[in-house]
Design a protein around this motif. Structure first.
Motif, PDB file in Angstrom:
ATOM      1  N   ARG A 295       0.827  -1.202   0.000  1.00  0.00           N
ATOM      2  CA  ARG A 295       0.000   0.000   0.000  1.00  0.00           C
ATOM      3  C   ARG A 295       0.865   1.257   0.000  1.00  0.00           C
ATOM      4  NH1 ARG A 295      -5.306  -0.791   0.989  1.00  0.00           N
ATOM      5  NH2 ARG A 295      -5.538   1.322   1.809  1.00  0.00           N
ATOM      6  N   ASP A 296       1.925   1.248   0.805  1.00  0.00           N
ATOM      7  CA  ASP A 296       2.824   2.407   0.852  1.00  0.00           C
ATOM      8  C   ASP A 296       3.514   2.620  -0.499  1.00  0.00           C
ATOM      9  OD1 ASP A 296       2.160   2.822   3.478  1.00  0.00           O
ATOM     10  OD2 ASP A 296       3.958   1.882   4.307  1.00  0.00           O
ATOM     11  N   ALA A 297       3.936   1.526  -1.116  1.00  0.00           N
ATOM     12  CA  ALA A 297       4.603   1.631  -2.423  1.00  0.00           C
ATOM     13  C   ALA A 297       3.657   2.194  -3.470  1.00  0.00           C
ATOM     14  CB  ALA A 297       5.125   0.263  -2.851  1.00  0.00           C
ATOM     15  N   ALA A 298       2.413   1.725  -3.459  1.00  0.00           N
ATOM     16  CA  ALA A 298       1.433   2.209  -4.435  1.00  0.00           C
ATOM     17  C   ALA A 298       1.132   3.686  -4.235  1.00  0.00           C
ATOM     18  CB  ALA A 298       0.149   1.389  -4.330  1.00  0.00           C
TER      19      ALA A 298
ATOM     20  N   LEU B 213      -6.018  -2.817  -2.885  1.00  0.00           N
ATOM     21  CA  LEU B 213      -5.356  -1.536  -2.646  1.00  0.00           C
ATOM     22  C   LEU B 213      -6.368  -0.391  -2.620  1.00  0.00           C
ATOM     23  CD1 LEU B 213      -2.270  -2.048  -4.995  1.00  0.00           C
ATOM     24  CD2 LEU B 213      -2.332  -2.261  -2.494  1.00  0.00           C
ATOM     25  N   ALA B 214      -7.582  -0.698  -2.193  1.00  0.00           N
ATOM     26  CA  ALA B 214      -8.648   0.308  -2.182  1.00  0.00           C
ATOM     27  C   ALA B 214      -8.254   1.513  -1.339  1.00  0.00           C
ATOM     28  CB  ALA B 214      -9.936  -0.306  -1.637  1.00  0.00           C
ATOM     29  N   GLY B 215      -8.745   2.680  -1.766  1.00  0.00           N
ATOM     30  CA  GLY B 215      -8.442   3.901  -1.043  1.00  0.00           C
ATOM     31  C   GLY B 215      -7.309   4.668  -1.686  1.00  0.00           C
ATOM     32  N   ALA B 216      -6.486   5.296  -0.864  1.00  0.00           N
ATOM     33  CA  ALA B 216      -5.400   6.147  -1.363  1.00  0.00           C
ATOM     34  C   ALA B 216      -4.426   5.406  -2.285  1.00  0.00           C
ATOM     35  CB  ALA B 216      -4.649   6.777  -0.195  1.00  0.00           C
ATOM     36  N   PRO B 217      -4.031   4.158  -1.991  1.00  0.00           N
ATOM     37  CA  PRO B 217      -3.098   3.468  -2.896  1.00  0.00           C
ATOM     38  C   PRO B 217      -3.678   3.308  -4.311  1.00  0.00           C
ATOM     39  CG  PRO B 217      -3.177   2.355  -0.782  1.00  0.00           C
ATOM     40  CD  PRO B 217      -4.290   3.358  -0.779  1.00  0.00           C
ATOM     41  N   TRP B 218      -4.943   2.911  -4.384  1.00  0.00           N
ATOM     42  CA  TRP B 218      -5.559   2.730  -5.699  1.00  0.00           C
ATOM     43  C   TRP B 218      -5.718   4.060  -6.411  1.00  0.00           C
ATOM     44  CZ3 TRP B 218      -5.951  -0.660  -9.255  1.00  0.00           C
ATOM     45  CH2 TRP B 218      -6.875  -0.521 -10.290  1.00  0.00           C
ATOM     46  N   GLN B 219      -6.068   5.098  -5.696  1.00  0.00           N
ATOM     47  CA  GLN B 219      -6.209   6.416  -6.302  1.00  0.00           C
ATOM     48  C   GLN B 219      -4.880   6.881  -6.886  1.00  0.00           C
ATOM     49  OE1 GLN B 219      -9.066   8.150  -6.886  1.00  0.00           O
ATOM     50  NE2 GLN B 219     -10.014   6.262  -6.129  1.00  0.00           N
ATOM     51  N   ALA B 220      -3.781   6.586  -6.194  1.00  0.00           N
ATOM     52  CA  ALA B 220      -2.465   6.943  -6.723  1.00  0.00           C
ATOM     53  C   ALA B 220      -2.155   6.169  -7.991  1.00  0.00           C
ATOM     54  CB  ALA B 220      -1.388   6.687  -5.667  1.00  0.00           C
ATOM     55  N   LEU B 221      -2.489   4.888  -8.006  1.00  0.00           N
ATOM     56  CA  LEU B 221      -2.236   4.064  -9.188  1.00  0.00           C
ATOM     57  C   LEU B 221      -3.089   4.503 -10.376  1.00  0.00           C
ATOM     58  CD1 LEU B 221      -1.944   0.456  -7.684  1.00  0.00           C
ATOM     59  CD2 LEU B 221      -0.093   1.907  -8.552  1.00  0.00           C
ATOM     60  N   LEU B 222      -4.287   4.996 -10.105  1.00  0.00           N
ATOM     61  CA  LEU B 222      -5.140   5.468 -11.195  1.00  0.00           C
ATOM     62  C   LEU B 222      -4.468   6.598 -11.979  1.00  0.00           C
ATOM     63  CD1 LEU B 222      -8.729   5.597  -9.623  1.00  0.00           C
ATOM     64  CD2 LEU B 222      -7.808   3.901 -11.212  1.00  0.00           C
ATOM     65  N   GLY B 223      -3.614   7.353 -11.328  1.00  0.00           N
ATOM     66  CA  GLY B 223      -2.947   8.460 -11.993  1.00  0.00           C
ATOM     67  C   GLY B 223      -1.641   8.099 -12.662  1.00  0.00           C
ATOM     68  N   ALA B 224      -1.212   6.840 -12.534  1.00  0.00           N
ATOM     69  CA  ALA B 224       0.037   6.390 -13.156  1.00  0.00           C
ATOM     70  C   ALA B 224      -0.187   6.063 -14.631  1.00  0.00           C
ATOM     71  CB  ALA B 224       0.573   5.168 -12.415  1.00  0.00           C
TER      72      ALA B 224
ATOM     73  N   ALA C  92      -9.417  -1.662 -22.416  1.00  0.00           N
ATOM     74  CA  ALA C  92     -10.799  -1.232 -22.203  1.00  0.00           C
ATOM     75  C   ALA C  92     -11.214  -1.436 -20.746  1.00  0.00           C
ATOM     76  CB  ALA C  92     -11.731  -1.999 -23.134  1.00  0.00           C
ATOM     77  N   MET C  93     -10.801  -2.546 -20.170  1.00  0.00           N
ATOM     78  CA  MET C  93     -11.120  -2.812 -18.766  1.00  0.00           C
ATOM     79  C   MET C  93     -10.432  -1.805 -17.853  1.00  0.00           C
ATOM     80  SD  MET C  93     -10.867  -6.973 -18.591  1.00  0.00           S
ATOM     81  CE  MET C  93     -11.989  -8.019 -19.515  1.00  0.00           C
ATOM     82  N   ALA C  94      -9.187  -1.473 -18.171  1.00  0.00           N
ATOM     83  CA  ALA C  94      -8.455  -0.496 -17.367  1.00  0.00           C
ATOM     84  C   ALA C  94      -9.143   0.861 -17.423  1.00  0.00           C
ATOM     85  CB  ALA C  94      -7.015  -0.403 -17.857  1.00  0.00           C
ATOM     86  N   SER C  95      -9.565   1.248 -18.603  1.00  0.00           N
ATOM     87  CA  SER C  95     -10.263   2.529 -18.746  1.00  0.00           C
ATOM     88  C   SER C  95     -11.570   2.529 -17.955  1.00  0.00           C
ATOM     89  CB  SER C  95     -10.549   2.808 -20.224  1.00  0.00           C
ATOM     90  OG  SER C  95      -9.335   2.955 -20.951  1.00  0.00           O
ATOM     91  N   GLN C  96     -12.293   1.415 -17.992  1.00  0.00           N
ATOM     92  CA  GLN C  96     -13.536   1.309 -17.240  1.00  0.00           C
ATOM     93  C   GLN C  96     -13.291   1.392 -15.738  1.00  0.00           C
ATOM     94  OE1 GLN C  96     -15.327  -2.329 -18.605  1.00  0.00           O
ATOM     95  NE2 GLN C  96     -15.825  -1.515 -20.615  1.00  0.00           N
ATOM     96  N   ALA C  97     -12.100   0.953 -15.309  1.00  0.00           N
ATOM     97  CA  ALA C  97     -11.756   1.004 -13.885  1.00  0.00           C
ATOM     98  C   ALA C  97     -11.340   2.406 -13.446  1.00  0.00           C
ATOM     99  CB  ALA C  97     -10.632   0.008 -13.580  1.00  0.00           C
ATOM    100  N   GLY C  98     -11.239   3.341 -14.390  1.00  0.00           N
ATOM    101  CA  GLY C  98     -10.899   4.716 -14.048  1.00  0.00           C
ATOM    102  C   GLY C  98      -9.474   5.118 -14.336  1.00  0.00           C
ATOM    103  N   ILE C  99      -8.735   4.256 -15.008  1.00  0.00           N
ATOM    104  CA  ILE C  99      -7.343   4.557 -15.343  1.00  0.00           C
ATOM    105  C   ILE C  99      -7.318   5.425 -16.596  1.00  0.00           C
ATOM    106  CG2 ILE C  99      -5.109   3.561 -15.985  1.00  0.00           C
ATOM    107  CD1 ILE C  99      -6.107   0.998 -14.439  1.00  0.00           C
ATOM    108  N   ALA C 100      -6.686   6.574 -16.504  1.00  0.00           N
ATOM    109  CA  ALA C 100      -6.756   7.546 -17.595  1.00  0.00           C
ATOM    110  C   ALA C 100      -5.689   7.323 -18.662  1.00  0.00           C
ATOM    111  CB  ALA C 100      -6.635   8.967 -17.035  1.00  0.00           C
TER     112      ALA C 100
END
Length: 241
Positions: free
Chosen positions: A162-165, A189-200, A211-219
């Protein structure tokens, strides 16, 4: 650079990332375990090896199958990709066909898979995943067997993961080749770790996974030519440049 390969299987990719000057971060999306009933799995595999066409879904499927039974067959053997074909070659099966597009859709588009007729087909892998492959093979062959030689499940993710993410930013890369791993990481990794990964920046192995990644919120998602480590790293280098 986050590596999401199953726990215990990422050594070669870790070495490759370091060789290219990167810093590998292990965020395993899956854990792999032996079949719950190894005796039953060995018996089913023995029967599957007499099929007309055998499909191995991953290098892990080959590795676990080898632990259950010697892989000797007269069948036409197919692999989902080059990595699985290499694993089969090490197991003694040299004549293996695999698609240029290393995913379920690519395999199903191969001539041998689209002209099955009344051939008996065996699919060697684990339960879950590859839903398209499983359903289409059932439609195309009146005789279809599925052998689960191992089990997949979520990897154990702790505070270190979680810290690494949480430290990931847009210029950092996440390498992904499994829809199950994506779902497990989302939950684990729900919460802050996942939110950080969404921006990677995510490097994925297929258009379907993109397509699945985009649906999960990954930009930011880029598609590599295959699930093999060099292909993922080549795309990461291309994006960085």
């Amino acid at each position: 650079m986050a590596i999401t390969r199953p726990a215990g299987t990422a050594a070669a990719l870790v070495t490759a990332v370091r060789a290219r000057g990167g810093i590998p971060v292990l965020l395993p999306g899956l854990s792999l375990r032996a079949a719950e009933d190894t005796r039953a799995a060995a018996t089913a595999l023995d029967h599957a090896l007499t099929a007309d066409v055998i499909v191995f879904t991953s290098p892990a499927a080959v590795a676990h199958a080898r632990q259950l039974h010697r892989l000797v067959t007269r069948a036409q053997v197919c692999a989902l990709g080059a990595g699985t074909a290499k694993a089969l070659a090490r197991a003694g099966i040299k004549d293996v066909r695999f698609p240029d597009r290393e995913d379920s859709e690519g395999l199903l588009a191969m001539d041998i898979m689209s002209q099955l007729g009344h051939a008996r087909v065996a699919l060697i892998g684990a339960a879950g995943g590859r839903g398209i492959l499983r359903s289409v093979l059932r439609e195309r062959s009146a005789r279809f067997d599925e052998v689960h030689v191992y089990r997949r499940g979520p990897a154990r993710l702790d505070a270190r993961h979680r810290d690494a993410a949480c430290a990931f930013e847009q210029h950092d890369h996440v390498l992904l080749s499994s829809a199950e791993a994506l779902a497990n990481l989302h939950r684990g990794l729900a919460g802050a770790p996942w939110q950080a990964l969404l921006g990677a920046t995510w490097i994925v192995s297929s258009e379907r996974l993109a397509a699945m990644a985009s649906q999960a919120g990954i930009a930011i998602v880029h598609v590599a030519s295959s699930a093999q480590g060099p292909a993922l790293l080549d795309m990461a280098a291309h994006v960085r440049d």
